[in-house]
Design an enzyme around this catalytic site. Structure first.
Site, PDB file in Angstrom:
ATOM      1  N   THR A 175      11.936  35.802 -34.668  1.00 53.38           N
ATOM      2  CA  THR A 175      12.738  34.584 -34.598  1.00 53.38           C
ATOM      3  C   THR A 175      11.842  33.367 -34.752  1.00 53.38           C
ATOM      4  N   HIS A 235      24.521  43.608 -27.280  1.00 49.30           N
ATOM      5  CA  HIS A 235      23.363  42.856 -27.718  1.00 49.30           C
ATOM      6  C   HIS A 235      23.318  42.673 -29.231  1.00 49.30           C
ATOM      7  N   ARG A 243      27.675  32.409 -11.901  1.00 44.96           N
ATOM      8  CA  ARG A 243      28.695  32.166 -12.925  1.00 44.96           C
ATOM      9  C   ARG A 243      30.008  32.805 -12.488  1.00 44.96           C
ATOM     10  N   TRP A 275      34.411  38.946 -20.163  1.00 48.46           N
ATOM     11  CA  TRP A 275      34.525  39.549 -21.497  1.00 48.46           C
ATOM     12  C   TRP A 275      33.782  40.871 -21.555  1.00 48.46           C
ATOM     13  N   GLU A 330      25.716  42.535 -31.034  1.00 53.09           N
ATOM     14  CA  GLU A 330      26.803  41.585 -31.278  1.00 53.09           C
ATOM     15  C   GLU A 330      26.300  40.144 -31.237  1.00 53.09           C
ATOM     16  N   ASP A 348      34.791  39.131 -57.656  1.00 52.30           N
ATOM     17  CA  ASP A 348      35.537  39.085 -56.401  1.00 52.30           C
ATOM     18  C   ASP A 348      34.821  40.018 -55.444  1.00 52.30           C
ATOM     19  N   HIS A 355      18.464  44.501 -21.152  1.00 45.33           N
ATOM     20  CA  HIS A 355      18.014  43.260 -20.514  1.00 45.33           C
ATOM     21  C   HIS A 355      19.188  42.518 -19.875  1.00 45.33           C
ATOM     22  N   HIS A 356      20.410  42.955 -20.170  1.00 43.03           N
ATOM     23  CA  HIS A 356      21.571  42.385 -19.473  1.00 43.03           C
ATOM     24  C   HIS A 356      21.788  43.068 -18.132  1.00 43.03           C
ATOM     25  N   TYR A 392      23.498  39.049 -32.053  1.00 47.23           N
ATOM     26  CA  TYR A 392      22.805  38.737 -33.304  1.00 47.23           C
ATOM     27  C   TYR A 392      23.764  38.695 -34.482  1.00 47.23           C
ATOM     28  N   SER A 406      39.194  45.747 -38.190  1.00 52.74           N
ATOM     29  CA  SER A 406      39.043  44.628 -39.106  1.00 52.74           C
ATOM     30  C   SER A 406      37.580  44.369 -39.422  1.00 52.74           C
ATOM     31  N   SER A 407      36.744  44.342 -38.376  1.00 52.38           N
ATOM     32  CA  SER A 407      35.329  44.048 -38.598  1.00 52.38           C
ATOM     33  C   SER A 407      34.661  45.125 -39.436  1.00 52.38           C
ATOM     34  N   HIS A 435      38.615  32.974 -22.801  1.00 49.50           N
ATOM     35  CA  HIS A 435      37.800  31.993 -23.522  1.00 49.50           C
ATOM     36  C   HIS A 435      36.716  32.701 -24.330  1.00 49.50           C
ATOM     37  N   SER A 452      19.122  28.478 -43.656  1.00 49.83           N
ATOM     38  CA  SER A 452      18.125  28.703 -44.710  1.00 49.83           C
ATOM     39  C   SER A 452      18.608  28.255 -46.079  1.00 49.83           C
ATOM     40  N   LYS A 505      11.109  32.603 -38.261  1.00 53.22           N
ATOM     41  CA  LYS A 505      12.186  31.855 -38.912  1.00 53.22           C
ATOM     42  C   LYS A 505      12.063  30.365 -38.624  1.00 53.22           C
TER      43      LYS A 505
HETATM   44  C1  HEA Z   1      31.000  31.496 -29.435  1.00 55.19           C
HETATM   45  C2  HEA Z   1      31.260  31.535 -28.228  1.00 55.19           C
HETATM   46  C3  HEA Z   1      31.510  30.408 -27.283  1.00 55.19           C
HETATM   47  C4  HEA Z   1      31.798  29.076 -27.510  1.00 55.19           C
HETATM   48  C5  HEA Z   1      31.917  28.359 -28.826  1.00 55.19           C
HETATM   49  C6  HEA Z   1      31.959  28.480 -26.217  1.00 55.19           C
HETATM   50  C7  HEA Z   1      32.260  27.130 -26.012  1.00 55.19           C
HETATM   51  C8  HEA Z   1      32.395  26.531 -24.770  1.00 55.19           C
HETATM   52  N1  HEA Z   1      32.265  27.159 -23.552  1.00 55.19           N
HETATM   53 FE1  HEA Z   1      31.943  29.135 -23.239  1.00 55.19          FE
HETATM   54  N2  HEA Z   1      31.629  31.118 -22.940  1.00 55.19           N
HETATM   55  C9  HEA Z   1      31.348  32.047 -23.888  1.00 55.19           C
HETATM   56  C10 HEA Z   1      31.288  31.834 -25.257  1.00 55.19           C
HETATM   57  C11 HEA Z   1      31.518  30.611 -25.859  1.00 55.19           C
HETATM   58  N3  HEA Z   1      31.785  29.421 -25.238  1.00 55.19           N
HETATM   59  C12 HEA Z   1      31.112  33.333 -23.283  1.00 55.19           C
HETATM   60  C13 HEA Z   1      30.760  34.612 -23.996  1.00 55.19           C
HETATM   61  C14 HEA Z   1      31.270  33.145 -21.913  1.00 55.19           C
HETATM   62  C15 HEA Z   1      31.112  34.185 -20.804  1.00 55.19           C
HETATM   63  C16 HEA Z   1      32.438  34.646 -20.331  1.00 55.19           C
HETATM   64  C17 HEA Z   1      32.344  35.570 -19.195  1.00 55.19           C
HETATM   65  O1  HEA Z   1      31.714  35.226 -18.185  1.00 55.19           O
HETATM   66  O2  HEA Z   1      32.903  36.669 -19.305  1.00 55.19           O
HETATM   67  C18 HEA Z   1      31.575  31.725 -21.728  1.00 55.19           C
HETATM   68  C19 HEA Z   1      31.760  31.142 -20.482  1.00 55.19           C
HETATM   69  C20 HEA Z   1      31.864  29.780 -20.280  1.00 55.19           C
HETATM   70  C21 HEA Z   1      31.762  29.154 -19.004  1.00 55.19           C
HETATM   71  C22 HEA Z   1      31.467  29.836 -17.695  1.00 55.19           C
HETATM   72  C23 HEA Z   1      32.708  30.263 -17.044  1.00 55.19           C
HETATM   73  C24 HEA Z   1      32.450  31.035 -15.819  1.00 55.19           C
HETATM   74  O3  HEA Z   1      31.370  31.603 -15.650  1.00 55.19           O
HETATM   75  O4  HEA Z   1      33.375  31.050 -15.007  1.00 55.19           O
HETATM   76  C25 HEA Z   1      31.945  27.793 -19.199  1.00 55.19           C
HETATM   77  C26 HEA Z   1      31.906  26.775 -18.154  1.00 55.19           C
HETATM   78  O5  HEA Z   1      31.551  25.696 -18.362  1.00 55.19           O
HETATM   79  C27 HEA Z   1      32.151  27.612 -20.615  1.00 55.19           C
HETATM   80  C28 HEA Z   1      32.372  26.395 -21.228  1.00 55.19           C
HETATM   81  C29 HEA Z   1      32.442  26.213 -22.598  1.00 55.19           C
HETATM   82  C30 HEA Z   1      32.725  24.938 -23.207  1.00 55.19           C
HETATM   83  C31 HEA Z   1      33.014  23.669 -22.474  1.00 55.19           C
HETATM   84  C32 HEA Z   1      32.680  25.151 -24.567  1.00 55.19           C
HETATM   85  C33 HEA Z   1      32.889  24.091 -25.611  1.00 55.19           C
HETATM   86  O6  HEA Z   1      31.927  24.208 -26.621  1.00 55.19           O
HETATM   87  C34 HEA Z   1      34.267  24.193 -26.180  1.00 55.19           C
HETATM   88  C35 HEA Z   1      34.561  23.045 -27.052  1.00 55.19           C
HETATM   89  C36 HEA Z   1      35.931  22.570 -26.776  1.00 55.19           C
HETATM   90  C37 HEA Z   1      36.866  22.482 -27.690  1.00 55.19           C
HETATM   91  C38 HEA Z   1      36.628  22.855 -29.066  1.00 55.19           C
HETATM   92  C39 HEA Z   1      38.201  22.025 -27.284  1.00 55.19           C
HETATM   93  C40 HEA Z   1      39.028  21.506 -28.398  1.00 55.19           C
HETATM   94  C41 HEA Z   1      40.374  21.356 -27.873  1.00 55.19           C
HETATM   95  C42 HEA Z   1      40.974  20.196 -27.700  1.00 55.19           C
HETATM   96  C43 HEA Z   1      40.353  18.914 -28.041  1.00 55.19           C
HETATM   97  C44 HEA Z   1      42.271  20.152 -27.076  1.00 55.19           C
HETATM   98  C45 HEA Z   1      43.314  20.662 -27.949  1.00 55.19           C
HETATM   99  C46 HEA Z   1      44.297  21.179 -27.033  1.00 55.19           C
HETATM  100  C47 HEA Z   1      45.269  21.983 -27.346  1.00 55.19           C
HETATM  101  C48 HEA Z   1      45.526  22.475 -28.734  1.00 55.19           C
HETATM  102  C49 HEA Z   1      46.161  22.481 -26.250  1.00 55.19           C
HETATM  103  N4  HEA Z   1      32.093  28.827 -21.244  1.00 55.19           N
HETATM  104  C1  HEA Z   2      23.901  33.956 -30.578  1.00 56.07           C
HETATM  105  C2  HEA Z   2      23.759  34.570 -29.507  1.00 56.07           C
HETATM  106  C3  HEA Z   2      22.480  34.878 -28.785  1.00 56.07           C
HETATM  107  C4  HEA Z   2      21.168  34.842 -29.214  1.00 56.07           C
HETATM  108  C5  HEA Z   2      20.627  34.508 -30.571  1.00 56.07           C
HETATM  109  C6  HEA Z   2      20.379  35.236 -28.082  1.00 56.07           C
HETATM  110  C7  HEA Z   2      18.982  35.344 -28.128  1.00 56.07           C
HETATM  111  C8  HEA Z   2      18.227  35.864 -27.095  1.00 56.07           C
HETATM  112  N1  HEA Z   2      18.671  36.211 -25.845  1.00 56.07           N
HETATM  113 FE1  HEA Z   2      20.558  36.035 -25.162  1.00 56.07          FE
HETATM  114  N2  HEA Z   2      22.499  36.131 -24.572  1.00 56.07           N
HETATM  115  C9  HEA Z   2      23.599  35.806 -25.312  1.00 56.07           C
HETATM  116  C10 HEA Z   2      23.603  35.387 -26.624  1.00 56.07           C
HETATM  117  C11 HEA Z   2      22.457  35.266 -27.399  1.00 56.07           C
HETATM  118  N3  HEA Z   2      21.182  35.470 -26.989  1.00 56.07           N
HETATM  119  C12 HEA Z   2      24.802  35.958 -24.545  1.00 56.07           C
HETATM  120  C13 HEA Z   2      26.225  35.699 -25.017  1.00 56.07           C
HETATM  121  C14 HEA Z   2      24.396  36.376 -23.283  1.00 56.07           C
HETATM  122  C15 HEA Z   2      25.237  36.614 -22.044  1.00 56.07           C
HETATM  123  C16 HEA Z   2      26.215  37.702 -22.112  1.00 56.07           C
HETATM  124  C17 HEA Z   2      26.996  37.774 -20.842  1.00 56.07           C
HETATM  125  O1  HEA Z   2      26.424  38.233 -19.834  1.00 56.07           O
HETATM  126  O2  HEA Z   2      28.170  37.356 -20.829  1.00 56.07           O
HETATM  127  C18 HEA Z   2      22.950  36.489 -23.343  1.00 56.07           C
HETATM  128  C19 HEA Z   2      22.174  36.918 -22.263  1.00 56.07           C
HETATM  129  C20 HEA Z   2      20.823  37.205 -22.369  1.00 56.07           C
HETATM  130  C21 HEA Z   2      20.092  37.909 -21.366  1.00 56.07           C
HETATM  131  C22 HEA Z   2      20.664  38.490 -20.062  1.00 56.07           C
HETATM  132  C23 HEA Z   2      20.595  37.498 -18.986  1.00 56.07           C
HETATM  133  C24 HEA Z   2      21.253  37.964 -17.757  1.00 56.07           C
HETATM  134  O3  HEA Z   2      22.459  38.238 -17.774  1.00 56.07           O
HETATM  135  O4  HEA Z   2      20.556  38.053 -16.757  1.00 56.07           O
HETATM  136  C25 HEA Z   2      18.790  37.989 -21.804  1.00 56.07           C
HETATM  137  C26 HEA Z   2      17.686  38.637 -21.069  1.00 56.07           C
HETATM  138  O5  HEA Z   2      16.729  39.021 -21.590  1.00 56.07           O
HETATM  139  C27 HEA Z   2      18.751  37.339 -23.103  1.00 56.07           C
HETATM  140  C28 HEA Z   2      17.607  37.215 -23.887  1.00 56.07           C
HETATM  141  C29 HEA Z   2      17.610  36.699 -25.176  1.00 56.07           C
HETATM  142  C30 HEA Z   2      16.402  36.623 -26.006  1.00 56.07           C
HETATM  143  C31 HEA Z   2      15.015  37.033 -25.608  1.00 56.07           C
HETATM  144  C32 HEA Z   2      16.806  36.102 -27.204  1.00 56.07           C
HETATM  145  C33 HEA Z   2      15.916  35.879 -28.405  1.00 56.07           C
HETATM  146  O6  HEA Z   2      16.532  36.359 -29.569  1.00 56.07           O
HETATM  147  C34 HEA Z   2      15.535  34.443 -28.584  1.00 56.07           C
HETATM  148  C35 HEA Z   2      14.400  34.302 -29.545  1.00 56.07           C
HETATM  149  C36 HEA Z   2      14.096  32.875 -29.918  1.00 56.07           C
HETATM  150  C37 HEA Z   2      13.067  32.140 -29.463  1.00 56.07           C
HETATM  151  C38 HEA Z   2      12.105  32.649 -28.439  1.00 56.07           C
HETATM  152  C39 HEA Z   2      12.872  30.723 -29.905  1.00 56.07           C
HETATM  153  C40 HEA Z   2      12.123  30.532 -31.189  1.00 56.07           C
HETATM  154  C41 HEA Z   2      10.789  31.147 -31.211  1.00 56.07           C
HETATM  155  C42 HEA Z   2       9.624  30.461 -31.365  1.00 56.07           C
HETATM  156  C43 HEA Z   2       9.572  29.016 -31.583  1.00 56.07           C
HETATM  157  C44 HEA Z   2       8.388  31.303 -31.430  1.00 56.07           C
HETATM  158  C45 HEA Z   2       7.381  31.131 -30.376  1.00 56.07           C
HETATM  159  C46 HEA Z   2       7.888  31.380 -29.033  1.00 56.07           C
HETATM  160  C47 HEA Z   2       7.287  32.078 -28.060  1.00 56.07           C
HETATM  161  C48 HEA Z   2       6.251  33.113 -28.273  1.00 56.07           C
HETATM  162  C49 HEA Z   2       7.660  31.782 -26.640  1.00 56.07           C
HETATM  163  N4  HEA Z   2      19.999  36.868 -23.409  1.00 56.07           N
HETATM  164 CU    CU Z   3      21.184  40.537 -25.212  1.00 52.46          CU
END
Ligand code: HEA
Ligand code: HEA
Ligand code: CU
Ligand code: CUA
Lengths: 376, 525, 289
Positions: B328, B253, B450, B142, B255, B106, B302-303, B257, B169-170, B77, B268, B331
């Site tokens: 952030t 990390h 999780r 993942w 990634e 292009d 931080h992860h 962003y 590709s990327s 997933h 924007s 923004k």
């Molecule tokens: C961009 C990234 C992204 C997006 C969009 C989503 C979208 C969603 N994710 Fe997640 N998710 C992750 C990135 C993302 N996720 C990551 C990185 C993890 C961590 C994995 C890990 O632990 O390693 C995670 C893990 C994760 C978990 C935790 C699993 C676990 O810890 O065991 C869960 C559980 O609720 C979850 C749920 C969902 C759901 C319900 C959506 C929904 O938003 C999805 C929306 C649903 C649809 C769009 C369905 C449309 C389909 C149909 C209507 C049916 C059609 C059917 C056929 C064609 C057969 N996701």
């Molecule tokens: C689009 C993807 C995205 C983005 C933008 C972010 C944004 C941020 N993430 Fe997140 N993060 C993930 C995707 C993302 N993360 C994913 C996928 C994981 C889990 C991976 C995995 O384990 O599978 C993860 C996990 C993750 C962890 C690890 C948690 C753990 O496993 O224990 C941490 C810890 O520091 C963290 C921190 C942050 C912080 C500080 C930001 C900051 O960039 C956020 C900054 C924004 C704001 C704070 C809000 C706006 C700000 C204001 C309004 C200003 C004023 C505010 C204050 C001064 C409070 N993230």
């Molecule tokens: Cu991070």
């Protein structure tokens, strides 16, 4: 869970929503982080609440302005767009103010972190070793050592029986500790990474094969504290609970002497001759906790991942030495772990005997603990 | 191809006919379309896997799948969503929009562009085929941490090679984007006049080139540890399993962003249009984006707060991570200030953009909470983290992508979208997504780890609620599919400008734009 | 830069080469994966894939060369190529950074920790009691058995000289090209190619020496792992660079390059310098210190 139970739970939920503001309701419903029973867990909790409220306040302010503008500056209300697009002053303000807030948060966070890392002057030390999928506890000062495995019956997991109160959070041998003592925990693992976590203690720590991490806790109140493995460690990661029983000093000492007595009895039994019936019944229980997760209670294995032991050449036709070696040393590069360190001679003799005779394997061969000892 | 043929290689205004047009195309619009369609397909594949996860978690006990398959679903997933849905969607948007926004004929390297896309279906064939192999698909999350990932069955080398392939590709795609932006701007289009979407992509592409190769290196070491007896991640040989995590998150990390910066760019573009007011703080937006990118390289651990790093390391990564809140925040404040005293209307793209601002910020707040190391000792690897990243990814990245599609689809197809359907889709999505992910905060705080297929009874009601939300949200996305199809097939004719407040080069072109645009560069004043 | 006219920016027509490339790499990967898994046919598929890759490269680059000779590439296209090649090399730098990072991490962190430094006294005392912090090492479990380390001042030093010299010869060749002295160009290039392949032969000899005489293998713990990974990927890049230069040599002989118009040559030489610099890093951190 039955539908009735489900709807009751939803009732609670709906009521809970109204009570959100009172913090006792939060705790009861499991909406918030636990305050726990150690100084560390309280620091984590306080820090959590501090940041939470800061974020809520900032959120209210930012979204407040946004919604105000969405309402009052709508085109349909006849708003005419202004054309400003810059203001150095406000831009500096909203860079500096968040910075100050962050510094304000960093101070308590730093203090808490420093306290957590200080494992010096501990009163006792317990080594916690993660295995797929159980925990092993070694009391370094007491010469006590045992495995701790989930004791939730499979029938409950497969929905064939009513789930118990501590479903998935119960074990056969909990780790018993005294209250009021600074306990140093050394975490490590035997196969893959696990993480030992009890929320009431306020931290989790990764158990990494080949390295030892140190953490500590001083538990303030007697009680039973439950937690789980918190790092994905394979198929049964979700079935690897941790149960800590904190006892008063006296109760703890009584438990320690109990443990030592039964350890002595076990050592003696390893030297005697066992009968097939004894080995089979012991073997069945060892198999249930150590092997069934992969090879299944029926011995039929699971798909291509985990081979069947029922009718396998290794467990039937092959020499018993090879069978023992497989279990003792495992198979590198597969999930089949080395059980030499996990099971004692009696357990191993029993489980090998059991797998050679159960499910129609019927080889009639039995393995004595002494034979295991000589093959180690 | 002979020299002769090349000599006559002038542009036709008509694309080739038939299937081969799509296979051989070098046109940025065609390639953009291919990327977007591929991404949509993967979104549904990844979403279907998420629905399997949510269905299993609807109630305690094991109902539908066995734990090993559950872990495969979690892993696949995430991989499919990140590498198959969100990233290609952004590249697709870049392809369509960047040349039109900067007045280029292009992309800089059109053939390479084609290859960047046509890698994707093959890479995903490798990845998805593992579902049918001995031992099943990868099931170690993942993040593929060793030693667990080394227990993967036959799927293992396929996973590694699929990652290598996607990485190529990327990197190729990013090189192309950078070359286009730096070298193909129309006269007068100085860097500080570029639309923000272009800016955010320039910086994203830089991030991609910097970190995808690092991921490739990391998985290569996994491969040799498994098959060639090396011991990078094995303490017995002097390595360290945690070393993998450092290298992985040095990629991972930035990634995240990569998954959000183009979304910032999209928002924007959209907010000024529907506020009828220029973007507030253009320059600070650019600097904020650059600062986020810079900071993203020094926060990775931080992860890994719980792996047992030295205290100094934990403190450093905690401080550096919280700093990201500052740019952030800039923004978010700029977006709000853009709306302030505007003349706002609420067409579908704007609705999604507004929801983005609110819900992304909530996700950012929980990120900041995670950044506080002592509290993360409790949050880590619980559903609190799952809630955090889905807030930034689903109502963050995915909403931004949908906003973008609603915003530019009339330009691409020449047909207005069905506004009333669009709004319905919006409301279902925004309600569904909150029912889906908000309760997960509570689950995490209450102690639910999780990546588990079954859970203790105190987690039952919020899981049930979350699963209901998942199905509301998931099924609503079928509406999105329908709206897109409907708009492609017909609808009210769109004007050149499409939206009253829209500004920028792409809105000076006809809707739909001709196959080749800006063969002579426009002059920007 | 942005003031140049776009007139005549070359946008090629549809091409079959990219899809060929995808299929070729796909087949190669499929073959390699099956091979590693020990499933039948893997190695054959792998070789077929490689042949397809080579075929594709000839075809794709051949097309580009023809277009270039036909004068389709104006100055702006040339700049696109330059940007692209620079960023591509940057991506390669980051690829190597991962392996250098692993070496750095092992030497500064994991080995000392296993030896009990920092807060790891218990790691050493309980798990690896006999282990002392040293470098090079094959780890506390003595993986791969006793081995000898690769010396610094023998073959590796010679190889350093070879590569450094080749950096000079290619620059000399470039000067020749710039002043339209074809003889100098061809001589310089030929020398570079020769040096490149000599380097590879020396390295091949060094590997066989390591395996047979020193018992130094990929399985020799972290030292063997980092040593072979870094030098191996470097050697692979030297091979690619040398092939690129060979192609440039052939094109020089055919007179493809003019003093104004010779980006392909420059790209190959940039790549060669990059490979050179990586080697210096290797020589210092892998062989020397
Ligand atoms: C961009 C990234 C992204 C997006 C969009 C989503 C979208 C969603 N994710 Fe997640 N998710 C992750 C990135 C993302 N996720 C990551 C990185 C993890 C961590 C994995 C890990 O632990 O390693 C995670 C893990 C994760 C978990 C935790 C699993 C676990 O810890 O065991 C869960 C559980 O609720 C979850 C749920 C969902 C759901 C319900 C959506 C929904 O938003 C999805 C929306 C649903 C649809 C769009 C369905 C449309 C389909 C149909 C209507 C049916 C059609 C059917 C056929 C064609 C057969 N996701
Ligand atoms: C689009 C993807 C995205 C983005 C933008 C972010 C944004 C941020 N993430 Fe997140 N993060 C993930 C995707 C993302 N993360 C994913 C996928 C994981 C889990 C991976 C995995 O384990 O599978 C993860 C996990 C993750 C962890 C690890 C948690 C753990 O496993 O224990 C941490 C810890 O520091 C963290 C921190 C942050 C912080 C500080 C930001 C900051 O960039 C956020 C900054 C924004 C704001 C704070 C809000 C706006 C700000 C204001 C309004 C200003 C004023 C505010 C204050 C001064 C409070 N993230
Ligand atoms: Cu991070
Ligand atoms: Cu042990 Cu998860």
């Amino acid at each position: 869970m039955s539908l009735k139970q489900l709807s009751r739970r939803f009732g609670v939920l709906a009521g809970g929503g109204l009570l959100m503001s009172s913090s006792s309701a939060w705790a009861e419903l499991g909406l918030n982080m636990t305050r726990g029973v150690t100084s560390i867990s309280r620091e984590a909790y306080d820090l959590h609440m501090l940041i939470l409220w800061i974020c809520v306040l900032i959120g209210v302010a930012v979204f407040g302005v946004m919604f105000y503008s969405m309402y009052h500056h709508r085109k349909s209300r006849g708003a005419v767009p202004a054309q400003f697009h810059e203001s150095t002053t406000v831009e500096i303000v909203w860079t500096v103010v968040p910075m100050l807030i962050l510094i304000g948060m960093a101070i308590p966070a730093t203090r808490a972190l420093i306290a957590m890392e200080d494992t010096s002057n501990a009163d006792m030390t317990i080594t916690v070793t993660g295995y797929q999928w159980k925990w092993k506890y070694d009391y370094l000062d007491e010469d006590i050592s045992f495995f701790s495995t989930s004791s939730t019956p499979r029938a409950q997991i497969l929905n064939d029986a009513e789930k118990g109160e501590h479903y998935l959070l119960e074990v056969d041998n909990p780790v018993v500790v005294p209250v009021g003592k600074k306990i140093r925990f050394l975490t490590t693992a035997a196969d893959v990474i696990h993480a030992w976590w009890v929320p009431d203690l306020g931290w989790k720590r990764d158990a990494i094969p080949g390295f030892i991490n140190e953490s500590w806790a001083t538990i303030e109140e007697p009680g039973i504290y439950r937690g789980q493995c918190a790092e994905l460690c394979g198929k049964d990661h979700g079935f690897m609970p941790v149960v800590v029983v904190a006892k008063t000093e006296e109760d703890y000492q009584a438990w320690v002497s109990d443990q030592k007595a039964s350890a002595g009895a076990a050592a003696a039994s390893a030297d005697r001759e066992w009968t097939l019936a004894e080995l089979m019944s012991k073997g069945e229980s060892v198999y249930g906790t150590a092997c069934a997760a992969c090879h299944q209670p029926s011995g039929e294995g699971m798909g291509d991942m985990f081979p069947a032991l029922k009718g396998s050449p290794v467990t039937t036709a092959g020499p018993v030495e090879e069978h023992i070696a497989t279990v003792l040393k495992g198979r590198t590069g597969t999930a089949m772990a080395a059980f030499a360190a996990q099971l004692d001679d009696v357990d191993l003799a029993a489980v090998v005997t059991y797998t050679r005779n159960a499910w129609g394997n019927d080889t009639g061969q039995l393995v004595q603990p002494t034979q295991i000892k000589s093959l180690r | 191809m002979s020299t002769d043929a090349i000599a006559h290689d002038d542009h036709h205004d008509e694309p080739a006919k038939g299937l081969m047009r799509w296979v051989t195309t070098t046109n940025h619009k065609d390639i953009g379309t291919l990327y977007l369609l591929f991404s949509l397909l993967m979104f549904f594949v990844g979403g279907a896997m998420a629905l399997v996860i949510r269905a299993e978690l609807f109630q305690p006990g094991l109902q539908l799948v066995d734990p090993h398959f559950f872990n495969q679903m979690t892993t696949m997933h995430a991989l499919v969503m990140i590498f198959g849905a969100v990233m290609p969607a952004f590249v697709g948007l870049a392809n369509w929009l960047i040349p039109m926004m900067i007045g280029a004929p292009d992309m800089a390297l059109p053939r390479l562009n084609n290859w960047s896309f046509w890698i994707m279906p093959f890479a995903f064939t490798l990845l998805l085929a593992t579902l049918f192999m001995d031992g099943g698909a990868p099931a170690s999350g993942w993040t593929i941490y060793p030693p667990l990932s080394l227990q993967t069955g036959d799927a293992f080398p396929f996973l590694i090679f699929a990652i290598h392939f996607m990485g190529i590709s990327s990197v190729m795609g990013s090189i192309n984007i950078i070359a286009t932006i730096l070298n193909m701007r129309a006269p007068g289009m100085s860097l500080m006049k570029m639309p923000l979407f272009v800016w955010t992509w320039l910086i994203t592409a830089y991030l991609l080139i910097a970190v995808m190769p690092v991921l490739a290196g990391a998985v290569t070491m996994l491969l040799t540890d498994k098959f060639f007896a090396t011991s990078f991640f094995n303490a017995a040989g002097g390595g360290d399993p945690v070393m993998f995590q450092h290298i992985f998150w040095f990629f991972g990390h930035p990634e995240v962003y990569i998954l959000i910066l183009p979304a910032f760019g999209i928002i924007s573009q959209i907010i000024p249009t529907f506020s009828r007011k220029p973007l507030f703080g253009y320059a600070s937006m650019v600097y904020a984006t650059a600062s986020i990118a810079f900071l993203s390289f020094i926060v990775w651990a931080h992860h890994m707060f719980t792996v047992g790093m030295p205290l100094a390391g934990e403190l450093f990564f905690m401080y550096a991570t919280s700093l990201i809140a500052v740019p952030t925040g800039v923004k978010v404040f700029n977006w709000v200030a853009t709306m302030w005293k505007g003349a706002i209307t609420f067409e579908t793209p704007m609705l999604f953009a507004l929801a983005f601002v609110v819900l992304f910020t909530i996700g950012g707040f929980s990120g900041l909470m995670l950044a506080m190391a002592p509290a993360d000792f409790q949050y880590h690897d619980t559903y609190f983290v799952v809630a955090h990243f889905h807030y930034v990814l689903v109502p963050g990245a995915i909403f931004a992508i949908m906003a973008a599609v609603y915003y530019w689809l009339p330009k691409w197809t020449g047909h207005m979208i069905d506004e009333s359907l669009g709004r319905k889709h919006f409301w279902l999505s925004v309600i569904g997504v909150n029912i889906l992910f908000f309760p997960q905060h509570f689950l995490g705080l209450a102690g639910m780890p999780r990546r588990i297929p079954d859970y203790a009874l105190q987690f039952a009601e919020f899981n049930a609620l979350s699963s209901i939300g998942a199905f509301i949200f998931g099924l609503s996305q079928l509406m999105f599919l329908w709206i897109v199809i409907k708009t492609i097939r017909g609808g009210q004719q769109a004007s050149d400008q499409v939206w009253e407040g829209a500004k920028g080069l792409e809105w000076t072109l006809p809707s739909p734009p001709p196959y080749h645009t800006f063969e002579t560069a426009p002059e920007i004043k | 830069m942005s003031s140049t006219s776009h007139d005549g920016y070359y946008v090629p027509h549809g091409s079959y080469w990219p899809i060929t490339a995808s299929v070729a790499v796909f087949v190669t990967m499929l073959g390699a994966a099956n091979w590693l898994n020990g499933s039948g046919g893997g190695s054959t598929l792998f070789v077929i894939g490689l042949i397809l890759v080579v075929f594709m490269m000839f075809g794709w680059f051949g097309t580009v060369v023809k277009e270039s000779l036909a004068g389709r590439y104006n100055a702006q296209v040339d700049r696109s190529f330059r940007w692209s090649m620079s960023w591509f090399i940057f991506s390669e730098v980051m690829f190597f950074a991962a392996f250098f990072g692993a070496l750095y991490y092992a030497r500064t962190f994991s080995i000392p920790w296993l030896g009990g430094e920092g807060s790891n006294a218990m790691t050493n005392a309980v798990l690896w009691p006999a282990f002392e912090t040293v470098w090079p090492t094959n780890g506390p479990a003595d993986l791969g058995g006793a081995y000898q380390i690769m010396g610094t001042w023998g073959l590796p030093a010679i190889n350093t000289l070879i590569l450094l010299t080749s950096g000079v010869t290619i620059t000399w060749a470039h000067w020749g090209l710039q002043k339209n002295d074809r003889k100098q160009l061809i001589r310089g290039l030929a020398a570079t190619v020769l040096l490149g392949f000599t380097f590879l032969c020396v390295q091949a000899y060094e590997y066989s020496h390591a395996y047979h005489a020193l018992n130094l293998t990929l399985g020799s713990g972290i030292y063997g792992s980092t040593f072979f990974m870094l030098t191996g990927f470097h050697g692979f890049h030297v091979t690619i660079g040398a092939i690129m230069l060979t192609v440039m040599l052939v094109r020089s002989v055919r007179g493809h390059f003019t003093p104004e118009h010779h980006f392909a040559f420059e790209a190959a030489s940039w790549y060669w310098h990059f490979v050179d610099v990586v080697w210096l890093g290797l020589f210092i951190f892998v062989y020397w210190f």
